[in-house]
Write a protein that holds these residues in place. Structure first.
Motif, PDB file in Angstrom:
ATOM      1  N   TYR A 145       0.820  -1.071   0.026  1.00 33.85           N
ATOM      2  CA  TYR A 145      -0.101  -0.077   0.067  1.00 33.85           C
ATOM      3  C   TYR A 145       0.848   1.314  -0.118  1.00 33.85           C
ATOM      4  O   TYR A 145       2.109   1.188   0.521  1.00 33.85           O
ATOM      5  N   ASP A 146       0.350   2.321  -0.545  1.00 32.75           N
ATOM      6  CA  ASP A 146       1.153   3.657  -0.516  1.00 32.75           C
ATOM      7  C   ASP A 146       2.237   3.390  -1.199  1.00 32.75           C
ATOM      8  O   ASP A 146       3.413   4.085  -1.007  1.00 32.75           O
ATOM      9  N   GLY A 147       2.381   2.645  -2.273  1.00 32.67           N
ATOM     10  CA  GLY A 147       3.547   2.621  -3.235  1.00 32.67           C
ATOM     11  C   GLY A 147       4.569   1.641  -2.733  1.00 32.67           C
ATOM     12  O   GLY A 147       5.606   1.333  -3.237  1.00 32.67           O
ATOM     13  N   LYS A 148       4.430   0.695  -1.405  1.00 33.53           N
ATOM     14  CA  LYS A 148       5.145  -0.114  -1.032  1.00 33.53           C
ATOM     15  C   LYS A 148       4.816  -1.488  -1.836  1.00 33.53           C
ATOM     16  O   LYS A 148       3.995  -1.627  -2.148  1.00 33.53           O
ATOM     17  N   GLY A 149       6.007  -2.397  -1.520  1.00 35.75           N
ATOM     18  CA  GLY A 149       5.824  -3.667  -2.383  1.00 35.75           C
ATOM     19  C   GLY A 149       5.756  -3.623  -3.828  1.00 35.75           C
ATOM     20  O   GLY A 149       5.153  -4.406  -4.624  1.00 35.75           O
ATOM     21  N   GLN A 150       6.472  -2.584  -4.640  1.00 37.41           N
ATOM     22  CA  GLN A 150       6.458  -2.288  -5.902  1.00 37.41           C
ATOM     23  C   GLN A 150       7.843  -2.191  -6.302  1.00 37.41           C
ATOM     24  O   GLN A 150       8.667  -1.391  -5.798  1.00 37.41           O
ATOM     25  N   TRP A 208      -3.893  13.228  -6.740  1.00 38.85           N
ATOM     26  CA  TRP A 208      -2.452  13.486  -7.139  1.00 38.85           C
ATOM     27  C   TRP A 208      -1.523  12.776  -6.085  1.00 38.85           C
ATOM     28  O   TRP A 208      -1.977  12.981  -4.968  1.00 38.85           O
ATOM     29  N   HIS A 209      -0.383  11.737  -6.559  1.00 35.21           N
ATOM     30  CA  HIS A 209       0.198  11.189  -5.573  1.00 35.21           C
ATOM     31  C   HIS A 209       1.774  11.654  -5.633  1.00 35.21           C
ATOM     32  O   HIS A 209       2.191  12.067  -6.826  1.00 35.21           O
ATOM     33  N   VAL A 210       2.346  11.479  -4.807  1.00 33.43           N
ATOM     34  CA  VAL A 210       3.954  11.775  -4.476  1.00 33.43           C
ATOM     35  C   VAL A 210       4.551  10.554  -4.127  1.00 33.43           C
ATOM     36  O   VAL A 210       4.286  10.447  -2.913  1.00 33.43           O
ATOM     37  N   VAL A 213       2.248   7.927  -2.322  1.00 33.48           N
ATOM     38  CA  VAL A 213       1.124   8.396  -1.370  1.00 33.48           C
ATOM     39  C   VAL A 213       0.460   9.383  -1.894  1.00 33.48           C
ATOM     40  O   VAL A 213       0.826  10.686  -2.412  1.00 33.48           O
ATOM     41  N   LEU A 214      -0.964   9.746  -1.406  1.00 36.17           N
ATOM     42  CA  LEU A 214      -1.794  10.665  -1.983  1.00 36.17           C
ATOM     43  C   LEU A 214      -1.155  12.105  -1.336  1.00 36.17           C
ATOM     44  O   LEU A 214      -0.983  12.353  -0.120  1.00 36.17           O
ATOM     45  N   SER A 215      -1.213  13.041  -2.228  1.00 31.09           N
ATOM     46  CA  SER A 215      -0.770  14.392  -1.671  1.00 31.09           C
ATOM     47  C   SER A 215      -1.727  15.568  -1.969  1.00 31.09           C
ATOM     48  O   SER A 215      -1.976  16.249  -1.030  1.00 31.09           O
ATOM     49  N   ALA A 216      -2.913  15.395  -2.870  1.00 29.20           N
ATOM     50  CA  ALA A 216      -3.832  16.299  -2.800  1.00 29.20           C
ATOM     51  C   ALA A 216      -5.019  15.507  -3.645  1.00 29.20           C
ATOM     52  O   ALA A 216      -4.988  14.637  -4.445  1.00 29.20           O
ATOM     53  N   ASN A 270      -8.627   7.906   1.903  1.00 25.47           N
ATOM     54  CA  ASN A 270      -7.928   9.020   2.188  1.00 25.47           C
ATOM     55  C   ASN A 270      -8.595   9.996   1.055  1.00 25.47           C
ATOM     56  O   ASN A 270      -8.497  11.283   1.424  1.00 25.47           O
ATOM     57  N   SER A 271      -8.667   9.686  -0.157  1.00 27.38           N
ATOM     58  CA  SER A 271      -9.338  10.656  -1.107  1.00 27.38           C
ATOM     59  C   SER A 271     -10.751  11.140  -0.815  1.00 27.38           C
ATOM     60  O   SER A 271     -11.314  11.854  -1.753  1.00 27.38           O
TER      61      SER A 271
END
Length: 385
Positions: A145-150, A208-210, A213-216, A270-271
């Motif tokens: 999740y949140d870009g982990k494990g990729q 939008w993600h950075v 992780v969700l940024s906005a 989160n969104s």
């Protein structure tokens, strides 16, 4: 008085407890960490999610159970479901926990997805890269999740590095290779389905993600009515197929006018945080209404809304709070790199007014890069009616 049990004690559990107070609800949280931030507002059972003694204590004190995050073992969810009502169901949780099962379900339902192949061995990876092509993304099937494990492969030359990074996980949680999607936009449908099958969704949200992780987030997303209806139809078809109860998010990529499903999040999302101030009924209260079998609340927007995520450390609140439509959420967490510690929501009646507020806050906090895409999207949005 009804007691709602929440597996997981992070900020989502915290916001569920806060939103449930006006309904006269009590809460009990279960988490593996004694300092989970939801424990600041609700009593907590501390224990591993596979610990049946801790689960038994938890079950004995609640009337219904739900989740704060999707990595609770589905076997534990089923153990609970044999004793108390659990929503969403352990089946829905299990599907969302496995990227292969999730993508397969999307495809079976006619919801477009990027090409994907299950990976068990290095030979599988070589064959899949040859079939799908590059760029592509190697992911763990579970626990990411949140870009982990990729691991993103730009070319076949990255195969060794990808396997070195994630190959050891093949036997543990499984791997999946997905075609990279050169998307123009990231969108999400946040929706809710009640015990009686009633389905409602909030306006489509652009994200939008950075670094994964969700940024906005911006709502409503500036899309035509046909695209929005397609997104809502996908979400409804998915929810009905698995008899889902509660709030969920369907994350989507937009590529050349086509929507591709990315993943299902079987929980408040989160969104959808903007719904606390930006809609008639927030995702948190509607989730509780759904799992308790209460009538669902109206999901219409109140003006326009932008959510800014605070990651790592909290900025100064004054820049947000001095705005007429500024709302501040501190999750009560200690600062840590990559950690979601809070968010702010800015709300206004028009795109022009929201853009001005977002730009002002971004400048005051030195977060021009974070707010720039939101301002650009608002600039391109159709005139307010």
């Amino acid at each position: 008085m009804t007691t709602v049990g929440i597996l997981g004690g992070g900020q989502l559990a915290r916001m569920l407890a806060l939103s449930g107070a006006p309904l006269g609800l009590r809460f009990l949280v279960m988490d593996t960490a004694g300092d989970a931030c939801a424990a600041q507002f609700a009593p907590m059972v501390v224990g591993d999610y596979t610990d049946t003694a801790a689960l038994a204590e938890f079950a004995s004190k609640i009337d219904v159970a739900t989740f704060d995050f999707e990595n609770v073992p589905s076997q534990s969810a089923q153990w609970l479901a044999d004793r108390v009502p659990v929503f969403p169901s352990p089946r829905a949780l299990a599907i969302a926990q496995d990227r292969l099962a999730e993508k397969t379900l999307f495809r079976e339902l006619g919801i477009p997805v990027p090409d994907f192949v299950a990976i068990d061995t290095r030979e599988d990876l070589d064959a899949a890269i040859a079939a799908i092509g590059t760029p592509c993304i190697l992911k763990t099937r579970r626990l990411g999740y949140d870009g982990k494990g990729q691991f993103r492969l730009k070319s076949a030359a990255d195969t060794d590095a990808a396997w070195q990074a994630l190959g050891a996980q093949a036997a543990k949680v499984g791997l999946i290779l997905e075609a990279f999607v050169p998307f123009e936009r990231e969108l999400s449908v946040v929706a809710v389905r009640g015990r009686d099958g009633e389905f409602r969704s909030w306006p489509l949200t652009e994200n939008w993600h950075v670094d994964g992780v969700l940024s906005a987030s911006l709502a409503p997303a500036s899309v035509d009515a046909a695209m929005a209806e397609t997104a809502f139809a996908y979400a409804r078809k998915l929810a009905e197929a698995i008899d889902y109860v509660g709030v969920f998010a369907l994350e989507l990529f937009c590529r050349a006018g086509e929507l591709l499903a990315n993943e299902l999040a079987p929980r408040v999302h989160n969104s959808g945080h903007w719904t606390i101030e930006g809609s008639e009924t927030s995702q948190f209260q509607n989730h509780l209404r759904a799992v308790l079998g209460l009538p669902l609340g109206d999901t219409r927007m109140v003006g326009r809304a932008c959510m800014l995520n605070w990651v790592g450390a909290m900025p100064d609140a004054n820049a947000v709070l001095q705005e007429a439509g500024g709302h501040w959420h501190d999750y009560g967490k200690s600062p840590r790199e990559g950690r979601k510690v809070g968010h702010a929501t800015l709300r206004a009646e028009s795109a022009q007014d929201l853009s001005a507020a977002v730009q002002k806050v971004g400048q005051a906090l030195g977060r021009g890069e974070q707010v720039a895409p939101v301002i650009a999207a608002l600039r391109d949005s159709p005139a307010d009616r």
